[in-house]
Scaffold this motif. Structure first.
Motif, PDB file in Angstrom:
ATOM      1  N   LEU A  98       0.837  -1.205   0.000  1.00 21.04           N
ATOM      2  CA  LEU A  98       0.000   0.000   0.000  1.00 21.04           C
ATOM      3  C   LEU A  98       0.871   1.254   0.000  1.00 21.04           C
ATOM      4  CD1 LEU A  98      -2.694  -1.180   2.575  1.00 21.04           C
ATOM      5  CD2 LEU A  98      -2.948  -1.023   0.082  1.00 21.04           C
ATOM      6  N   ARG A  99       1.950   1.218   0.777  1.00 20.37           N
ATOM      7  CA  ARG A  99       2.846   2.383   0.799  1.00 20.37           C
ATOM      8  C   ARG A  99       3.528   2.558  -0.552  1.00 20.37           C
ATOM      9  NH1 ARG A  99       3.505   1.226   6.449  1.00 20.37           N
ATOM     10  NH2 ARG A  99       5.017  -0.432   6.070  1.00 20.37           N
ATOM     11  N   ALA A 100       3.907   1.441  -1.183  1.00 22.42           N
ATOM     12  CA  ALA A 100       4.542   1.522  -2.502  1.00 22.42           C
ATOM     13  C   ALA A 100       3.569   2.085  -3.531  1.00 22.42           C
ATOM     14  CB  ALA A 100       5.031   0.139  -2.934  1.00 22.42           C
ATOM     15  N   HIS A 101       2.317   1.702  -3.449  1.00 26.25           N
ATOM     16  CA  HIS A 101       1.305   2.236  -4.361  1.00 26.25           C
ATOM     17  C   HIS A 101       1.165   3.737  -4.173  1.00 26.25           C
ATOM     18  CE1 HIS A 101      -2.858   3.153  -5.745  1.00 26.25           C
ATOM     19  NE2 HIS A 101      -2.491   2.368  -6.745  1.00 26.25           N
ATOM     20  N   ARG A 102       1.228   4.190  -2.932  1.00 29.80           N
ATOM     21  CA  ARG A 102       1.118   5.623  -2.647  1.00 29.80           C
ATOM     22  C   ARG A 102       2.247   6.394  -3.312  1.00 29.80           C
ATOM     23  NH1 ARG A 102       1.263   5.192   2.496  1.00 29.80           N
ATOM     24  NH2 ARG A 102      -0.985   4.803   2.651  1.00 29.80           N
ATOM     25  N   ARG A 103       3.459   5.847  -3.247  1.00 29.29           N
ATOM     26  CA  ARG A 103       4.615   6.520  -3.869  1.00 29.29           C
ATOM     27  C   ARG A 103       4.541   6.453  -5.395  1.00 29.29           C
ATOM     28  NH1 ARG A 103       7.261   3.366  -0.055  1.00 29.29           N
ATOM     29  NH2 ARG A 103       8.044   2.010  -1.710  1.00 29.29           N
ATOM     30  N   MET A 104       4.049   5.350  -5.906  1.00 23.61           N
ATOM     31  CA  MET A 104       4.108   5.091  -7.344  1.00 23.61           C
ATOM     32  C   MET A 104       3.072   5.883  -8.140  1.00 23.61           C
ATOM     33  SD  MET A 104       4.134   1.333  -9.161  1.00 23.61           S
ATOM     34  CE  MET A 104       5.665   0.885  -8.328  1.00 23.61           C
ATOM     35  N   VAL A 105       1.866   6.035  -7.604  1.00 28.28           N
ATOM     36  CA  VAL A 105       0.792   6.660  -8.386  1.00 28.28           C
ATOM     37  C   VAL A 105       0.219   7.897  -7.695  1.00 28.28           C
ATOM     38  CG1 VAL A 105       0.162   4.471  -9.450  1.00 28.28           C
ATOM     39  CG2 VAL A 105      -0.991   5.174  -7.367  1.00 28.28           C
ATOM     40  N   ASP A 106       0.991   8.518  -6.839  1.00 28.67           N
ATOM     41  CA  ASP A 106       0.521   9.707  -6.130  1.00 28.67           C
ATOM     42  C   ASP A 106       0.036  10.757  -7.132  1.00 28.67           C
ATOM     43  OD1 ASP A 106      -0.052  11.456  -4.121  1.00 28.67           O
ATOM     44  OD2 ASP A 106       2.007  12.153  -3.854  1.00 28.67           O
ATOM     45  N   GLY A 107      -1.183  11.205  -6.961  1.00 27.94           N
ATOM     46  CA  GLY A 107      -1.761  12.211  -7.840  1.00 27.94           C
ATOM     47  C   GLY A 107      -2.530  11.647  -9.004  1.00 27.94           C
ATOM     48  N   LEU A 108      -2.427  10.324  -9.250  1.00 27.90           N
ATOM     49  CA  LEU A 108      -3.113   9.703 -10.380  1.00 27.90           C
ATOM     50  C   LEU A 108      -4.392   8.991  -9.957  1.00 27.90           C
ATOM     51  CD1 LEU A 108      -0.057   8.148 -12.266  1.00 27.90           C
ATOM     52  CD2 LEU A 108      -1.197  10.318 -12.739  1.00 27.90           C
ATOM     53  N   SER A 109      -4.592   8.854  -8.673  1.00 25.01           N
ATOM     54  CA  SER A 109      -5.758   8.131  -8.180  1.00 25.01           C
ATOM     55  C   SER A 109      -6.292   8.801  -6.924  1.00 25.01           C
ATOM     56  CB  SER A 109      -5.383   6.667  -7.879  1.00 25.01           C
ATOM     57  OG  SER A 109      -6.437   6.009  -7.205  1.00 25.01           O
ATOM     58  N   GLU A 110      -7.623   8.807  -6.801  1.00 30.06           N
ATOM     59  CA  GLU A 110      -8.223   9.391  -5.608  1.00 30.06           C
ATOM     60  C   GLU A 110      -7.988   8.520  -4.377  1.00 30.06           C
ATOM     61  OE1 GLU A 110     -12.333  10.046  -6.353  1.00 30.06           O
ATOM     62  OE2 GLU A 110     -11.981  11.617  -7.871  1.00 30.06           O
ATOM     63  N   ARG A 111      -7.833   7.238  -4.590  1.00 32.88           N
ATOM     64  CA  ARG A 111      -7.616   6.325  -3.472  1.00 32.88           C
ATOM     65  C   ARG A 111      -6.178   5.810  -3.480  1.00 32.88           C
ATOM     66  NH1 ARG A 111     -11.544   4.630  -0.431  1.00 32.88           N
ATOM     67  NH2 ARG A 111     -10.503   2.630   0.012  1.00 32.88           N
ATOM     68  N   VAL A 112      -5.225   6.700  -3.630  1.00 32.18           N
ATOM     69  CA  VAL A 112      -3.829   6.319  -3.642  1.00 32.18           C
ATOM     70  C   VAL A 112      -3.458   5.707  -2.294  1.00 32.18           C
ATOM     71  CG1 VAL A 112      -3.077   8.620  -2.911  1.00 32.18           C
ATOM     72  CG2 VAL A 112      -1.472   7.117  -4.090  1.00 32.18           C
ATOM     73  N   GLY A 113      -2.785   4.559  -2.346  1.00 25.51           N
ATOM     74  CA  GLY A 113      -2.404   3.881  -1.123  1.00 25.51           C
ATOM     75  C   GLY A 113      -3.519   3.103  -0.472  1.00 25.51           C
ATOM     76  N   HIS A 114      -4.675   3.019  -1.164  1.00 20.23           N
ATOM     77  CA  HIS A 114      -5.825   2.248  -0.658  1.00 20.23           C
ATOM     78  C   HIS A 114      -6.384   1.426  -1.808  1.00 20.23           C
ATOM     79  CE1 HIS A 114      -5.994   4.582   3.088  1.00 20.23           C
ATOM     80  NE2 HIS A 114      -5.732   5.635   2.327  1.00 20.23           N
ATOM     81  N   TYR A 115      -7.032   0.319  -1.471  1.00 21.15           N
ATOM     82  CA  TYR A 115      -7.684  -0.464  -2.501  1.00 21.15           C
ATOM     83  C   TYR A 115      -8.815   0.350  -3.112  1.00 21.15           C
ATOM     84  CZ  TYR A 115      -4.974  -4.278  -0.517  1.00 21.15           C
ATOM     85  OH  TYR A 115      -3.943  -5.057  -0.073  1.00 21.15           O
ATOM     86  N   SER A 116      -9.079   0.105  -4.389  1.00 17.57           N
ATOM     87  CA  SER A 116      -9.937   1.002  -5.162  1.00 17.57           C
ATOM     88  C   SER A 116     -11.379   1.039  -4.681  1.00 17.57           C
ATOM     89  CB  SER A 116      -9.915   0.588  -6.644  1.00 17.57           C
ATOM     90  OG  SER A 116     -10.349  -0.751  -6.788  1.00 17.57           O
ATOM     91  N   GLN A 117     -11.840  -0.022  -4.067  1.00 19.18           N
ATOM     92  CA  GLN A 117     -13.222  -0.056  -3.591  1.00 19.18           C
ATOM     93  C   GLN A 117     -13.242  -0.521  -2.139  1.00 19.18           C
ATOM     94  OE1 GLN A 117     -15.728  -2.432  -6.179  1.00 19.18           O
ATOM     95  NE2 GLN A 117     -14.395  -2.013  -7.917  1.00 19.18           N
TER      96      GLN A 117
END
Length: 274
Positions: free
Chosen positions: A50-69
């Motif tokens: 989850l932390r890696a997702h936050r770093r990788m797509v920051d600004g590209l997703s509203e739920r950055v660092g969280h599962y999409s649903q």
């Protein structure tokens, strides 16, 4: 408990063997590089993903660092996947492919699933063999994006994951083979350019006659470095030279101290000294 139904094809088993062998060669040719150390991320922890997702797509997703649903099924599937990853006894090459595939299939994030799956596989591989941390594996897969997507689109779950494992392992093998080739070529060039300066040696080596390697000699050195137990017959076929010609090249390389024979002629191997 998470389970993944798949069958290892003969090709996948062969690829695992070839990759393991080439990793050993790569480790022999390599010197420790502080810049290629394993990242301080534990790939067996879900929170790290989850932390890696936050770093990788920051600004590209509203739920950055969280599962999409806010779907308990996604959370359950991911928890089960990480539990499997922690306890599986599958070979690291295979389990990293399976994790990559299932992360992509679960599709827990609105953005970055494929990229994160590939990155996480790289982390898992580096945990197994740190020498893999600095290789451009992700770039090789990205260059083959069309085939990557086509493999993921296979009909039938078992066939899909089997083809996916084969595809990823081929990419990894090609990456390692290229790295081995680069290192051998660099060592040959450095040897050719270097000067032997041991003036106290009884048989001092003459720079022009001893360290310059012909094209045939360079090709033989590359083959011996990659396959130390290669036979004269195989060398002859690969180089398209007669066996007498191969033996002549080998004799010249031994005279220059570029190679040496370890063990018996029948069951021994070649050692490259550059």
């Amino acid at each position: 408990m998470f389970t993944s139904t798949y069958q290892l094809s003969p090709e996948a088993i062969t690829l695992v063997s070839e990759i393991s062998e080439q990793i050993g060669i790569l480790e022999t040719l390599s010197t420790p590089n502080p810049e290629n150390q394993v990242e301080p991320i534990d790939p067996f922890l879900e929170d790290e993903l989850l932390r890696a997702h936050r770093r990788m797509v920051d600004g590209l997703s509203e739920r950055v660092g969280h599962y999409s649903q806010n779907d308990p099924r996604i959370k359950l599937h991911m928890a089960m996947l990480f539990d499997w990853l922690t306890h599986t006894e599958e070979h690291p090459l295979i389990c990293s492919c399976i994790f990559h595939y299932n992360l992509t299939s679960i599709h827990p994030f609105s953005e970055g699933n494929e990229r994160l799956g590939l990155y996480w596989q790289t982390l898992l591989l580096a945990q197994w063999r740190p020498i893999l941390a600095g290789l451009p594996f992700e770039s090789v897969v990205t260059e083959r994006q069309e085939e990557y997507r086509r493999v993921l689109a296979y009909f039938g779950e078992n066939a899909k994951i089997t083809h996916f494992i084969e595809f990823i392992l081929r990419c990894l093998l090609d990456t390692i083979l290229q790295e081995v080739k680069n290192k051998v070529e660099n060592k040959v060039k450095n040897k050719s350019r270097g000067k032997v300066q041991d003036k106290s040696a009884e048989n001092a080596v003459d720079e022009d006659s001893e360290t310059q390697l012909s094209k045939s000699e360079q090709r033989v050195v590359k083959l011996l470095a990659a396959e130390p137990r290669i036979t004269i017959g195989v060398l002859s076929r690969r180089l398209q030279l007669s066996e007498a010609g191969v033996n002549k090249v080998l004799a010249a390389l031994r005279k220059k101290n570029v190679i040496e024979r370890v063990g018996a002629n029948k069951n021994g191997s070649w050692k490259v000294n550059i």
